[in-house]
Enzyme design. Structure first.
Site, PDB file in Angstrom:
ATOM      1  N   GLU A 189       0.740  -1.084   0.002  1.00  0.00           N
ATOM      2  CA  GLU A 189       0.132   0.068   0.011  1.00  0.00           C
ATOM      3  C   GLU A 189       0.748   1.402  -0.022  1.00  0.00           C
ATOM      4  O   GLU A 189       0.503   2.389  -0.469  1.00  0.00           O
ATOM      5  CB  GLU A 189      -1.030   0.010   1.167  1.00  0.00           C
ATOM      6  CG  GLU A 189      -1.874  -1.072   1.159  1.00  0.00           C
ATOM      7  CD  GLU A 189      -1.373  -2.545   1.623  1.00  0.00           C
ATOM      8  OE1 GLU A 189      -0.279  -2.679   2.227  1.00  0.00           O
ATOM      9  OE2 GLU A 189      -2.371  -3.486   1.143  1.00  0.00           O
ATOM     10  N   HIS A 191     -14.479  -0.832   2.206  1.00  0.00           N
ATOM     11  CA  HIS A 191     -14.472  -1.538   3.626  1.00  0.00           C
ATOM     12  C   HIS A 191     -14.278  -0.608   4.360  1.00  0.00           C
ATOM     13  O   HIS A 191     -13.156  -0.708   5.410  1.00  0.00           O
ATOM     14  CB  HIS A 191     -13.437  -2.572   3.782  1.00  0.00           C
ATOM     15  CG  HIS A 191     -13.791  -3.920   2.460  1.00  0.00           C
ATOM     16  ND1 HIS A 191     -14.119  -3.859   1.323  1.00  0.00           N
ATOM     17  CD2 HIS A 191     -14.179  -5.080   2.962  1.00  0.00           C
ATOM     18  CE1 HIS A 191     -14.624  -4.997   0.781  1.00  0.00           C
ATOM     19  NE2 HIS A 191     -14.618  -5.697   1.859  1.00  0.00           N
ATOM     20  N   ASP A 241     -14.784 -10.162   9.265  1.00  0.00           N
ATOM     21  CA  ASP A 241     -13.176  -9.902   9.220  1.00  0.00           C
ATOM     22  C   ASP A 241     -12.553  -9.566  10.356  1.00  0.00           C
ATOM     23  O   ASP A 241     -11.631  -9.547  10.796  1.00  0.00           O
ATOM     24  CB  ASP A 241     -12.644  -9.176   8.000  1.00  0.00           C
ATOM     25  CG  ASP A 241     -12.490 -10.081   6.792  1.00  0.00           C
ATOM     26  OD1 ASP A 241     -12.358 -11.191   6.702  1.00  0.00           O
ATOM     27  OD2 ASP A 241     -12.121  -9.321   5.535  1.00  0.00           O
TER      28      ASP A 241
HETATM   29  C1  LIG Z   1      -1.951  -4.707   4.771  1.00  0.00           C
HETATM   30  C2  LIG Z   1      -2.776  -5.796   4.118  1.00  0.00           C
HETATM   31  N1  LIG Z   1      -3.272  -5.208   2.933  1.00  0.00           N
HETATM   32  C3  LIG Z   1      -4.033  -5.960   2.370  1.00  0.00           C
HETATM   33  C4  LIG Z   1      -4.805  -6.973   3.101  1.00  0.00           C
HETATM   34  C5  LIG Z   1      -5.685  -7.931   2.094  1.00  0.00           C
HETATM   35  N2  LIG Z   1      -5.419  -9.016   1.957  1.00  0.00           N
HETATM   36  C6  LIG Z   1      -5.688 -10.156   2.724  1.00  0.00           C
HETATM   37  S1  LIG Z   1      -5.159 -11.579   2.131  1.00  0.00           S
HETATM   38  C7  LIG Z   1      -4.548 -10.973   0.816  1.00  0.00           C
HETATM   39  C8  LIG Z   1      -3.607 -11.636  -0.073  1.00  0.00           C
HETATM   40  C9  LIG Z   1      -2.498 -12.365   0.609  1.00  0.00           C
HETATM   41  O1  LIG Z   1      -1.666 -13.240  -0.142  1.00  0.00           O
HETATM   42  P1  LIG Z   1      -0.778 -14.203   0.540  1.00  0.00           P
HETATM   43  O2  LIG Z   1       0.112 -13.820   1.245  1.00  0.00           O
HETATM   44  O3  LIG Z   1      -0.335 -15.102  -0.770  1.00  0.00           O
HETATM   45  O4  LIG Z   1      -1.845 -15.362   1.224  1.00  0.00           O
HETATM   46  P2  LIG Z   1      -2.342 -16.890   1.148  1.00  0.00           P
HETATM   47  O5  LIG Z   1      -2.226 -17.105  -0.531  1.00  0.00           O
HETATM   48  O6  LIG Z   1      -1.321 -17.486   1.840  1.00  0.00           O
HETATM   49  O7  LIG Z   1      -3.719 -16.742   1.422  1.00  0.00           O
HETATM   50  C10 LIG Z   1      -4.547  -9.770   0.981  1.00  0.00           C
HETATM   51  C11 LIG Z   1      -4.161  -8.534  -0.092  1.00  0.00           C
HETATM   52  C12 LIG Z   1      -4.244  -7.442   4.362  1.00  0.00           C
HETATM   53  N3  LIG Z   1      -5.084  -8.153   5.013  1.00  0.00           N
HETATM   54  N4  LIG Z   1      -3.443  -6.498   4.887  1.00  0.00           N
END
Ligand SMILES: Cc1ncc(C[n+]2csc(CCOP(=O)(O)OP(=O)(O)O)c2C)c(N)n1
Ligand SMILES: Cc1ncc(C[n+]2csc(CCOP(=O)(O)OP(=O)(O)O)c2C)c(N)n1
Ligand SMILES: [Mg+2]
Ligand SMILES: [Mg+2]
Lengths: 301, 315, 315, 301
Positions: B58, B109, B117
C-alpha cells in the site's frame, strides 16, 4: 522527433547536453566532458557549503556525496528545458533522499531554473527553497520529498505514466543507502521489475553512513548488488565521484531491458576534508569559520 | 433494512470509473491486490493498459499514484480503507497531498460493517486521519448513486481526495438523476426540533430514526453530510441555528471524524447541545454487519434515542 | 522567550530512560536512525545491550517493538513524531494497540517548531492520529521536568502510550520535585473570565497571554493539558463551567487534536464559546521555530487575541 | 534445565512432542511421526472447512495451504504447554498471514488451548475466535495479526526479547507469498539478519496465489531464495505438504547462524479438489453443499 529539442542554457556553465536519444559518450569528447562536469561539481559543492552555512542548518554530508551524480544527470544525461520546467518531453529526476536538497537546488540554479540569488534564502521563512524539496515552490522539482523511502515509488509511477503516453522520457531517482532500509524501497523495486520499467534508472548514493553511524553498524545493507539483482534489476557499480564512470553507467542503463540500478560508491561529505566520512556532518551546518575553511578547500581543489 | 432496495457503493465507484475511463484517457487506476473487493477489477477488464496492480504494497501504491499523477494522469488508488489511510498515511500526506497531486483515493471497506473480518479490517479512524491532512477532500457517499456521482465529481477537482466506500450493500436513497453537490450538506428531510447529520451507511438509519421520532412529535431535520471536508459550515450552521440541537451519526470513531468536525465548527461558531452516534473509541469485532451496527450503538434506535435525549434538555 | 530558562523536553525523556533503565531490566529502547535527535543515544551508550537501532524503517520499528513487548519488556520506541505516527500508523494501530502491548512511543520533533527542515518533518497531525487509536494514551509534556516525569509514569501504565516531545528547547515551567499527574489537567493559573487550555510548547505562551490579559482586566485560567487522552473531562468541565469560555492552544492542526478533543467534550457536555489556536489546516514551512510560531498564529499575542474576542462576546 | 518440560496433552491426538533441545528427527521414528502429523493435518483441514463453511465467510485457500506447516510446528517442533499458554519457556509462533486464522485455531484447539466447540463460533459476534487472530481473546495467540506484513517484524522483536533474557526459546513466523510484497517484510528481514537472530525461523507459504491472481502475474516475487539469501538469511526449500520434509527443515533451521527461511512450496486450497489452485477460494466460504463435498473428500483422503 528529436525529444531533446534545443539545448538548455546553463548560466554560462557551457553545455554537454545530449542531442540524440540513446546517446553514448564519445571517447573523443570524454576529456572535455569530464572537465566541464568536474567544474560544475566544484561549483555545486561550493554552493552547498555556502547555502547550508548561511542557513545555519541542513545536511551537508549527503548533499556533498551526490554532487557528481547530479552534475552528470543535469549537465550530461537528462533532456530538460530549464526555461520550460513543464516541458512534456523532459526526463524526470526524483530526489528520493530529499535531505540532499541543497545539491539539487544548486544544480537547478546552475541550469537556470531560477536565479542563483535564491540559493542564499535556503530554509528561510518564505523562501522558494524549503528544507526539503517542494514541487509547488521550486521550479524543476518534480515531486516533493523529504520523508525517505517514497521517491523511488513516485519515480515508478512516473515511469509508468510516461510509458503509457509512449513518451521517450526517462526517469531518474536518487536514493540513499540508509534510505534503502525503508521497506517502501523494496516495494517499489519489486513493482518496477515486474512492470519492466526500462525507462527507470535509480542511483544509490552508497556513502556508507546514515545518521546513527555507519550503515553496516546500524542495520547492515549487506550485499547491495545481490539484493537489487535478486529483485530483478540490472545493476552497475561506479565510483560516484568519477564523472565519466557515472556518465557511462547512465548511458548503459538505457540499454537495460528493465529497471536499472547504479550503485555509486561515494564519500559522505566529499570535497571538504573535515566533513568527509564524518557522520557528525550528516545534518549539521558548518559554523561560519568552518564554512570559510570549506570554501577555501573547494576553491583550491 | 426492510423496504430498501440495496446496492453496493463500491459498484457505484466501479461504474463511475468505467464512464470516466471511456471518455478520459488520463484516468488510470491502481490497486493493491484487492481489485475484486474494491471493484476496480471492472476497470481493469475494460482498460487493462490503464490499470496497475501494485500487489500487497500500500505504501508503494500511494507514492506510485503520486508519481503517475505528476505525469498528468488522474489517478484512482484503491484498497481497503484501513490500509489506504493507515498503512500509507505518510505517503498520502507527504507525497500526494504535500505535492497537491490528482490522486483520488477510493477505498472500500470503510467502517464497522466490514463485519466478519473483524478489527484489523474495520476502518474506524480513516475519516479522522484523512481529515487531518491538509488539501485532502473527504467524501463519504451514502448509496450507489451518490458514490457514482461523487467519484465523477472528485475526478475533476484539483488535488487529492478521499472517498470512503462500504463493504455491504447500502439502501438506495437516490436515483439515476441524482446530482452530487460537492461540499454541500444535502437536506434529506426537514424538521425544526433537531438536526441529525449523518454520512455513508448511517444516512438511512438517520432517516429511519427521523421517522420514528416523527411518531413521537419530534421533527428531525436530516442532513446527509457526504462531504466531510471541506465542511459545509454555512449549511450546517443554517440548519442548526433553526433546530438548536445536533446529533451526528457515523460508522467511525467519535474521535476526530464527522462528529469531531461538527463539534469543532459549533464550538467556534455556535455552541449548541450535541450528541455523537459513533463507535465509542474502541476496536471493532467480528460479526454480521447489521449486528455490529446494533452492537456498537449505531442503529436507528440509537440515533432516535440520542435525539430524544437532546430534545428533553431545556432549550 | 525572554526570562525563561530553556531546556529540551527530549532531554527529560533521555534522563527518564536512564533512570528507568537503571532500576528496571525490562526497559528496552528502539530507535530508527534518529537516536541522536530523539536522545535515545544516551540510553544506548549506558545500556547498549538493551538498545536496538532498527535503521530507517519505522514500520519495522513499531511492529518489532510490539514483539519485544510481547516477551515482557517495557519498550520505548522513538523516532520523529511524523514518522512514528504517520509512517507506522497501521503498525501502531493493528499490532501495538490492538494487542494492547507495553510500547511507549516517545517521539521527538512534534509540531511546527521543528523549524527549518520544513513541512515533511513537521508533525502537525500526530495528536489527531494517536488520539483516534483505541487504547492509546496521548501525552504532550510542556517542559523538561514534565517530560521526564511523564515518561517515568507512562512506563508503568498498562498498554500503549504516545508521548510527544519537541525539537527546540522549551521554557522550564516546573522543578525537580514536579509531580506528574497522568490524566489530570494541571492548573497553572487561576482566573474567572476564560479558560485557556494549552499543551506542550504553547503552555508558556498561554501563561504569557494570561499575563498580557491580566493587564487588561481579563482573568484567564490556564490549564496545562499534558494528557490529551484520556481527557480529563471533569477537570476541564469544572474550569469551563466557571469561566464560560475556552481557548485551546496547540502546536498542531486545529483538526482532531487538543482543540478537537475539547470541542467534542463540550459539544456533548457543556456547549460554550470556544476559540482554537493552532495551525489552520495547512502544511508547515521552513523557518525559525519562534518565527513559525508567529507565522502560524500560535504566539502569546494570538492566544490573547482569541481570549479577548471571546470575552467580547455576550456571555 | 530441560526447556521442553513435560509434553503437552493433545486431546487424544497422541504426541510427537520434542523432548530435547536441538532435537533431530530420528529416522527410526520417521514413519510414526509422519503418520501422526498427516492424521493431525487431515483433522485440521476438516476443521478449517467446517469452520469457514459454518461461519459463511473466511479464507479457505490460504488456511488449507499451511496446514502441514502448522501441524509440524505445533505437534513436532515447538515446545509449548497448551495448559499454560503463558509458560515463559515456550517457543513462539506468529501467524503473519493472519487470514489463515482458522488453521491456527484448529491446531490450537487440537493442542488443547481451548475447547474444540469454540471452533464453530468462528467470526460470530462475541466469539473468542475473531476473523483474524486476537491475542487478547484467544489463548495461544501470541500477537494479533491480520494486517499483512507486520508479523515478521513482531517475530523479530520477540526473538530479540527472548535472546535478551537468554531463554532458549525459538520464534516461528509464517508469512505468505503475496504478503512478501509488503515492504515491512524486507525491513524485518534486514534487521533480523543484522541482529543475527539465530532463534528466528520464518516459513513462507509459497502457494503462488494472492487475491487478484497468481503472484507472478500480480507482482512477480521472482527468485525468492535469492532474495532471502541476499538479505542474509539461510534458505531451505521444502515441499510444504510433506511433513517429514518440513520437520527436517525445522530441525536444520536450528543450526543456522542467523535467521532462517524455509520456503514451503504449497498448493492453495490443498486437500479440497475444487479449491486447489483456485484463486476464487482465497476469501470465499464454501456453500453448505460445497462444505459437505469438501468434508467427504477429506474424510476419504
Ligand atoms: C496490509 C494488508 N493489505 C491487504 C490485505 C488484504 N489481504 C488479505 S489476504 C491478501 C492476499 C495475501 O496473499 P498471500 O500472502 O499469498 O496469502 P495466501 O495465498 O497464503 O492466502 C490480501 C491482499 C491485508 N490483510 N493486509
Ligand atoms: C521516513 C523517514 N525517516 C527518517 C528520516 C530522518 N532522516 C533523514 S536523513 C536520514 C538518514 C538517511 O541516510 P542515507 O539515506 O544514507 O542518506 P545520506 O547518507 O545520503 O545522507 C534519516 C534517518 C526521514 N527523513 N524520513
Ligand atoms: Mg548514506
Ligand atoms: Mg499466497
Amino acid at each position: 522527433m528529436n525529444p531533446a529539442g534545443e539545448p538548455g542554457r546553463y548560466a554560462g556553465m557551457g553545455t554537454v547536453y545530449p542531442e540524440t536519444e540513446g546517446m553514448v559518450l564519445r571517447e573523443t569528447e570524454a576529456e572535455e566532458i569530464r572537465q566541464r562536469l568536474e567544474t560544475i561539481s566544484r561549483e555545486i559543492r561550493k554552493d552547498v557549503v555556502r547555502m547550508i552555512g548561511l542557513a545555519g542548518s541542513g545536511h551537508p554530508g549527503g548533499s556533498l556525496s551526490c554532487v557528481e551524480i547530479l552534475a552528470c544527470l543535469y549537465f550530461y544525461k537528462m533532456r530538460h528545458r530549464p526555461e520550460e520546467p513543464g516541458w512534456p518531453l523532459r526526463d524526470r529526476f526524483v530526489l528520493s533522499k530529499g535531505h540532499a536538497a541543497p545539491a539539487l537546488y544548486a544544480a537547478l540554479a546552475w541550469c537556470g531554473y531560477f536565479d542563483r540569488d535564491e540559493l542564499w534564502s535556503l530554509r528561510r521563512l518564505g523562501s522558494m527553497l524549503q528544507g526539503h524539496p517542494d514541487r509547488l515552490r521550486t521550479p524543476g522539482v518534480e515531486i516533493s520529498t523529504g520523508s525517505l523511502g517514497q521517491g523511488l515509488s513516485a519515480a515508478c509511477g512516473m515511469a509508468i505514466g510516461l510509458r503509457l503516453d509512449k513518451l521517450p522520457c526517462r526517469v531518474y531517482a536518487l536514493i540513499g543507502d540508509g534510505e534503502s532500509q525503508e521497506g517502501g524501497i523494496w516495494e517499489a523495486a519489486m513493482l518496477a521489475a515486474h512492470q519492466g520499467l526500462d525507462n527507470l534508472t535509480a542511483i544509490l548514493d552508497n556513502n556508507g553512513l546514515q545518521i546513527d553511524g555507519q550503515c553496516c553498524e546500524v542495520v547492515d545493507l549487506g550485499d547491495l548488488p545481490a539484493k537489487w539483482r535478486s529483485f530483478g534489476w540490472e545493476v552497475q557499480e561506479v565510483d560516484g565521484h568519477d564523472v565519466l564512470d557515472i556518465c557511462r553507467a547512465l548511458d548503459r542503463a538505457e540499454e537495460a531491458s528493465g529497471p536499472s540500478m547504479i550503485i555509486a560508491h561515494t564519500v559522505k561529505g566529499k570535497g571538504v576534508s573535515f566533513m568527509e566520512n564524518n557522520v557528525d556532518f550528516h545534518g549539521k551546518a558548518p559554523t561560519r569559520e568552518e564554512m570559510e575553511r570549506a570554501l577555501q578547500e573547494l576553491e583550491g581543489a | 433494512m426492510a423496504g430498501w432496495e440495496l446496492r453496493h457503493t463500491r459498484d457505484g465507484y466501479a461504474d463511475a470509473l468505467l464512464e470516466l475511463g471511456e471518455r478520459d484517457p488520463r484516468i488510470v487506476v491502481l490497486d493493491a491486490d484487492l481489485a475484486k473487493s474494491t471493484q476496480t477489477e471492472k476497470f481493469k477488464l475494460r482498460f487493462p493498459e490503464r490499470f496497475v496492480d501494485c500487489g500487497v504494497a500500500e505504501q508503494n501504491l500511494m507514492a506510485a499514484a503520486a508519481g503517475l499523477a505528476a505525469t498528468g494522469k488522474i489517478v484512482f488508488a484503491s484498497t481497503f480503507a484501513i490500509f489506504a489511510t493507515g498503512r500509507a498515511y505518510d505517503q498520502v500526506r507527504n507525497t500526494i497531498a504535500y505535492s497537491n497531486l490528482d490522486v483520488k483515493i477510493c477505498a472500500s471497506h470503510g467502517g464497522i460493517t466490514v463485519g466478519e473480518d473483524g478489527s484489523s479490517h474495520q476502518a474506524l479512524e480513516d475519516i479522522a486521519l484523512m481529515r487531518a491532512v491538509p488539501r485532502m477532500k473527504v467524501v463519504v457517499p451514502a448509496d450507489y448513486y451518490e458514490a457514482r456521482e461523487a467519484v465523477k465529481t472528485v475526478a475533476y477537482l484539483e488535488g487529492p481526495a478521499y472517498v470512503r466506500l462500504g463493504r455491504p450493500k447500502a439502501p438506495v436513497l437516490f436515483g439515476d438523476d441524482y446530482r452530487f453537490r460537492f461540499g454541500k450538506a444535502h437536506l434529506m428531510r426537514s424538521g425544526k426540533d433537531v438536526t441529525v447529520i449523518a454520512c455513508g451507511y448511517l444516512v438511512h438509519k438517520a432517516l429511519e430514526a427521523a421517522e420514528e421520532l416523527a411518531g413521537e412529535g419530534i421533527e428531525a431535520e436530516v442532513l446527509n453530510l457526504h462531504t466531510i471536508k471541506p465542511l459545509d459550515r454555512q449549511g450546517i450552521l443554517e440548519s442548526v441555528s433553526r433546530t438548536g440541537r445536533v446529533v451526528t451519526c457515523e460508522e467511525h470513531t467519535v474521535i476526530g471524524g464527522l462528529g469531531g468536525a461538527v463539534a469543532e465548527l459549533l464550538a467556534e461558531e455556535m455552541p449548541l447541545p450535541m450528541r455523537m452516534v459513533g463507535v465509542r473509541d474502541s476496536f471493532g469485532v467480528s460479526g454480521e454487519a447489521e449486528e455490529l451496527v446494533e452492537h456498537f450503538g449505531l442503529s436507528a434506535r440509537h440515533i432516535a434515542e440520542a435525539a430524544r435525549a437532546l430534545c428533553d434538555l431545556a432549550p
